[in-house]
Enzyme design. Sequence first.
Site, PDB file in Angstrom:
ATOM      1  N   ALA A  78       0.835  -1.203   0.000  1.00 64.00           N
ATOM      2  CA  ALA A  78       0.000   0.000   0.000  1.00 64.00           C
ATOM      3  C   ALA A  78       0.869   1.251   0.000  1.00 64.00           C
ATOM      4  O   ALA A  78       1.935   1.278   0.617  1.00 64.00           O
ATOM      5  CB  ALA A  78      -0.903   0.013   1.230  1.00 64.00           C
ATOM      6  N   GLU A 111      -2.590 -12.154  -4.061  1.00 70.45           N
ATOM      7  CA  GLU A 111      -3.942 -11.951  -4.572  1.00 70.45           C
ATOM      8  C   GLU A 111      -4.155 -10.451  -4.716  1.00 70.45           C
ATOM      9  O   GLU A 111      -3.683  -9.679  -3.899  1.00 70.45           O
ATOM     10  CB  GLU A 111      -5.000 -12.508  -3.608  1.00 70.45           C
ATOM     11  CG  GLU A 111      -5.046 -14.016  -3.524  1.00 70.45           C
ATOM     12  CD  GLU A 111      -4.182 -14.590  -2.418  1.00 70.45           C
ATOM     13  OE1 GLU A 111      -4.021 -15.819  -2.377  1.00 70.45           O
ATOM     14  OE2 GLU A 111      -3.648 -13.811  -1.596  1.00 70.45           O
ATOM     15  N   ASN A 116      -8.494  -3.830  -9.619  1.00 66.80           N
ATOM     16  CA  ASN A 116      -7.356  -2.960  -9.294  1.00 66.80           C
ATOM     17  C   ASN A 116      -6.333  -2.988 -10.433  1.00 66.80           C
ATOM     18  O   ASN A 116      -5.255  -3.557 -10.323  1.00 66.80           O
ATOM     19  CB  ASN A 116      -6.722  -3.383  -7.966  1.00 66.80           C
ATOM     20  CG  ASN A 116      -5.774  -2.342  -7.436  1.00 66.80           C
ATOM     21  OD1 ASN A 116      -5.333  -1.452  -8.169  1.00 66.80           O
ATOM     22  ND2 ASN A 116      -5.436  -2.448  -6.157  1.00 66.80           N
ATOM     23  N   TYR A 123       2.360  -5.132 -10.953  1.00 64.91           N
ATOM     24  CA  TYR A 123       2.849  -6.492 -10.768  1.00 64.91           C
ATOM     25  C   TYR A 123       3.301  -7.103 -12.093  1.00 64.91           C
ATOM     26  O   TYR A 123       4.332  -7.784 -12.158  1.00 64.91           O
ATOM     27  CB  TYR A 123       1.773  -7.363 -10.113  1.00 64.91           C
ATOM     28  CG  TYR A 123       1.401  -6.917  -8.720  1.00 64.91           C
ATOM     29  CD1 TYR A 123       2.374  -6.661  -7.755  1.00 64.91           C
ATOM     30  CD2 TYR A 123       0.069  -6.738  -8.363  1.00 64.91           C
ATOM     31  CE1 TYR A 123       2.027  -6.239  -6.487  1.00 64.91           C
ATOM     32  CE2 TYR A 123      -0.284  -6.321  -7.088  1.00 64.91           C
ATOM     33  CZ  TYR A 123       0.705  -6.072  -6.153  1.00 64.91           C
ATOM     34  OH  TYR A 123       0.369  -5.659  -4.891  1.00 64.91           O
TER      35      TYR A 123
END
Length: 176
Positions: A78, A111, A116, A123
């Site tokens: 985050a 996950e 998103n 990623y």
Amino acid sequence: MISSDLKIQPLTRDNLTALLELDKACFHGLWTMEGYLRELESPNSHFLGLFSPFNDCELLGMGCFWSILEEAHITILAVHPLYHGQGLGKAILYSLLRTATDLGLERATLEVRDSNHIAISLYQKFGFKTAGRRRGYYKDNNEDALILWLSELQQPHFLKNLDQWASFMNSPILFR
């Protein structure tokens, strides 16, 4: 643009208040204080924080993974919403993967919410591939999670990529 003054370092119990504040800003209270304490105290958990160059107490972002056998299972990543779009997520993900390779781990998984797209794109830039889907994984809205997978962390081509990614970050990230 990532600043060389940013500090990425392991988080401790001393960072609990900052973790809860960041969680509230990013996830509206996803994890509890007890949940964060478990993560901070677990010998299998590797919890990193990204701190402001202007205030050592200001936690701008966080990332955590569990070491499970040869795998790094990324549990949280985050960045405070005020600092989105500045490459801080990239710096945290790089640091998590660098830590995992330094520990000799061979794979990484996580996950991510199906919606998103910004996180999924990040990623994918690091080589993660979609390995599956968990239907209704997120209880707040019954959204699916994509299972992302990255293998070959110890292979020369991946280690070379890590070194190249470090050079793209303007200058080295400082570790304490």
